[in-house]
Write a protein that holds these residues in place. Structure first.
Motif, PDB file in Angstrom:
ATOM      1  N   THR A 200       0.852  -1.182   0.000  1.00 21.10           N
ATOM      2  CA  THR A 200       0.000   0.000   0.000  1.00 21.10           C
ATOM      3  C   THR A 200       0.891   1.236   0.000  1.00 21.10           C
ATOM      4  O   THR A 200       2.088   1.159   0.264  1.00 21.10           O
ATOM      5  CB  THR A 200      -0.949   0.015   1.211  1.00 21.10           C
ATOM      6  OG1 THR A 200      -1.932   1.034   1.024  1.00 21.10           O
ATOM      7  CG2 THR A 200      -0.217   0.263   2.507  1.00 21.10           C
ATOM      8  N   VAL A 521       0.742  -5.859   4.207  1.00 24.59           N
ATOM      9  CA  VAL A 521       0.469  -4.418   4.233  1.00 24.59           C
ATOM     10  C   VAL A 521       0.790  -3.868   5.617  1.00 24.59           C
ATOM     11  O   VAL A 521       0.408  -4.455   6.629  1.00 24.59           O
ATOM     12  CB  VAL A 521      -1.022  -4.142   3.918  1.00 24.59           C
ATOM     13  CG1 VAL A 521      -1.365  -2.670   4.144  1.00 24.59           C
ATOM     14  CG2 VAL A 521      -1.360  -4.555   2.490  1.00 24.59           C
ATOM     15  N   VAL A 532      -4.662  -1.761  -1.623  1.00 24.20           N
ATOM     16  CA  VAL A 532      -3.776  -2.909  -1.492  1.00 24.20           C
ATOM     17  C   VAL A 532      -3.571  -3.520  -2.871  1.00 24.20           C
ATOM     18  O   VAL A 532      -4.535  -3.869  -3.552  1.00 24.20           O
ATOM     19  CB  VAL A 532      -4.371  -3.980  -0.555  1.00 24.20           C
ATOM     20  CG1 VAL A 532      -3.431  -5.185  -0.469  1.00 24.20           C
ATOM     21  CG2 VAL A 532      -4.638  -3.404   0.825  1.00 24.20           C
TER      22      VAL A 532
END
Length: 589
Positions: A200, A521, A532
């Protein structure tokens, strides 16, 4: 050993080394000779002795020169391992001059391991290119006057190799414009992403400014292999020793590993870690790579996934560098299927990838301009014969939504209001893979998630097959008050960690995690929505199967959350998570 293991089995088994001239053996023994050579080359601020083998095809001389292929080993290997010397044999048997060498810090080559740093490993490669150009001799006085030249001091030379032997090609081409063609297999774009991915807040390619989630099994495996060479390869060149606290790596590499293993990422040290990892990675120097490049990446690869090759592909094509890409089945995590490229078997002419490699070198090393080098993008399909092809990597084409009742639906109007929660434990409660299990022949448990420590959203049974080719993307928002209270501490380790993944659920309820891939993440700010990027896959979801999107609190192959951090996901028709899929056939209903 197949090239699929070029940086795999070498992690755990010392390899036999040879250092004397020998006659070629095998089916094409009469087609070439092999001579062991040493080269003293510049490598950054030091000089190194490089151990190499020269493969000279029969008939190659000053009046009948041949183009050259330069190659080196995967991490932990040498010029003599089965996958590396197979390159020299394969191309010499097909009329190319081969120069295969042990990378710096491996085999009988000197200097520290600097992770394919262009200023060190790349510069060392230029000394070998000088030899192919005829402008310098090997240390024993041997000269090469039988390599095709594009000009004075400019040999016609391509490079091929996998993993560590893939990144060196990009490093060499970034500092030496004489390289004419590249075929990097299963290699990285950004080591910061490969060793501690954050999927991310990406800025450039796969790179994120927020430190990622430590991939501890793969990373420590490589680190122990490098530092353990005093045991696995006695009588090392003195130039391969650093200090008592960092035996065989550049000091910054050891600092990076120690920081990752500490589980603490204060801002200043984290920034330095990211900067160093990227400085030795293609992401930082691709702008200097102009040689035509055929990227080959493995779909079964949890070390360097398809997203890394895609990032490299997009950078090179956007700057005008001639580039094509193939996604094959095998990578660092296995996946070899019958008929795929295996240089150890010499199946260049009979494998799809091998044919593409031969065509690439035919076009850019032999200058046969009418040679068809194939489509822009190709991918292995296990549900159909041959490779699928496309003009580009397929784009995201269908959105599905996360409903409050755990369904995955194809329209916002079908989203039910609701909230669901999971929490993490003090030990991993989800499993994707044991990263090194396959390399040492150990069984690996099937992927699993423990109830209460993950959330899943599942589609209805598919009315027809759905083919996904590419990297799915999710947009999420989570609620985590405990994280919110500590996430601005100045230590990135206090931020929330989660793992996103997509399963294939069969009618009998059995779940398959495609190629055992997950998307770690570290959420920069839980008060905001975030995207994501999941790993690229090539997969057919059969009719009657269901697609399940999961976020989990942990994964056994990674270091997870610091402390207990419950997570709630709230859904409503006008405000819910979205999963986007690169669907090339069918539709999720």
């Amino acid at each position: 050993m197949s090239l699929a293991h070029v940086a795999g089995a070498a992690l755990l088994a010392p390899l036999a080394l040879t250092g004397t001239a020998h006659a070629a053996t095998g089916p094409a023994a009469s087609a070439y000779t092999v001579t062991a050579l040493k080269f003293t080359v510049g490598a950054g601020s030091h000089s190194c002795t490089v151990d190499a083998d020269l493969y000279r095809p029969a008939g190659a001389d000053a009046r009948h020169p041949a183009p050259a292929v330069l190659a080196t080993n995967g991490f932990g290997g040498s010029k003599s391992d089965g996958s590396t010397d197979a390159i020299g044999k394969a191309f010499a048997a097909r009329g190319y001059v081969g120069l295969v060498y042990s990378g710096l810090g491996f085999g009988k080559s000197g200097c520290l391991i600097t992770l394919d740093d262009p200023a060190v490993d790349g510069r060392a490669a230029t000394g070998l290119i000088d030899f192919l150009a005829g402008t310098r001799a090997a240390d024993d006085g041997t000269r090469a006057d039988f390599v095709t030249k594009d000009g004075k001091g400019d040999p016609r030379v391509g490079m091929i190799g996998g993993s560590y032997g893939g990144a060196i090609q990009l490093a060499a081409a970034s500092v030496d414009r004489r390289v004419d063609a590249l075929v990097p297999l299963i290699t990285w774009n950004d080591l910061a992403y490969a060793l501690a991915p954050n999927n991310t807040a990406t800025g450039k390619g796969v790179s994120s400014d927020t430190p990622g989630v430590f991939k501890w099994q793969w990373t420590n495996g490589f680190y122990l292999l490098g530092e353990g060479q005093t045991i696995t390869a006695p009588a090392l060149d003195p130039s391969r020793f650093g200090s008592l606290t960092c035996l065989h790596f550049a000091a910054q590499a050891c600092d990076t590993i120690r920081l990752l293993n500490s589980g603490r990422y204060p801002a200043d040290r984290a920034a330095a870690m990211l900067a160093y990892a990227r400085s030795v990675s293609p992401v930082s120097y691709l702008g200097k790579v102009k040689a035509p490049t055929l990227l080959v990446q493995g779909q079964t690869d949890s070390l360097f996934n398809l997203n890394e090759a895609t990032a490299t592909y997009r950078t090179l094509t956007s700057q005008g560098t001639t580039t094509k890409m193939i996604w094959q089945s095998w990578g660092h995590s296995g996946g070899q299927v019958p008929g795929e490229l295996d240089l150890g078997e010499g199946n260049l002419e009979t494998s799809y990838v091998g044919q593409r490699v031969l065509a690439w070198f035919d076009r850019y090393l032999r200058h046969h301009k009418k040679t068809d080098t194939g489509p822009e993008f190709a991918y292995y399909r296990d549900w159909a014969s041959g490779y699928g092809t496309a003009a580009a990597v397929p784009a995201l084409s269908q959105k599905v939504y996360l409903s409050g009742d755990g369904r995955l639906v194809d329209n916002r109007s079908k989203v039910a209001r609701g909230s669901r929660q999971y929490t993490n434990g003090l030990v991993p409660t989800s499993h994707s893979e044991s990263s090194l299990a396959g390399l040492i022949g150990l069984p690996d448990p099937e992927p699993y998630d423990t109830k209460g420590t993950y959330l899943g959203w599942t589609s209805a049974p598919l009315t027809s097959a759905v083919d996904v080719v590419g990297a799915p993307k999710a947009t999420l928002r989570v609620v985590s008050p405990k994280t919110e209270r500590v996430q601005n501490s100045g230590d990135a380790a206090d931020k929330l960690v989660l793992f996103a993944k997509v399963y294939d659920v069969a009618p009998d309820g059995s779940r398959t995690l495609v190629n055992r891939l997950v998307s770690p993440v570290r959420v920069p700010d839980v008060t905001r929505s975030f995207t994501v990027h999941l790993p690229g896959i090539v997969h057919r979801y059969a009719a009657g199967h269901r697609l399940e999107f999961v976020i989990a609190a942990s994964d056994s192959a990674y270091v997870g959350n610091r402390g207990i951090k419950p997570v709630t996901v709230v859904s409503a028709p006008d405000d819910t998570g979205v999963l986007e899929l690169p669907v090339v056939a069918g539709r999720v209903n």
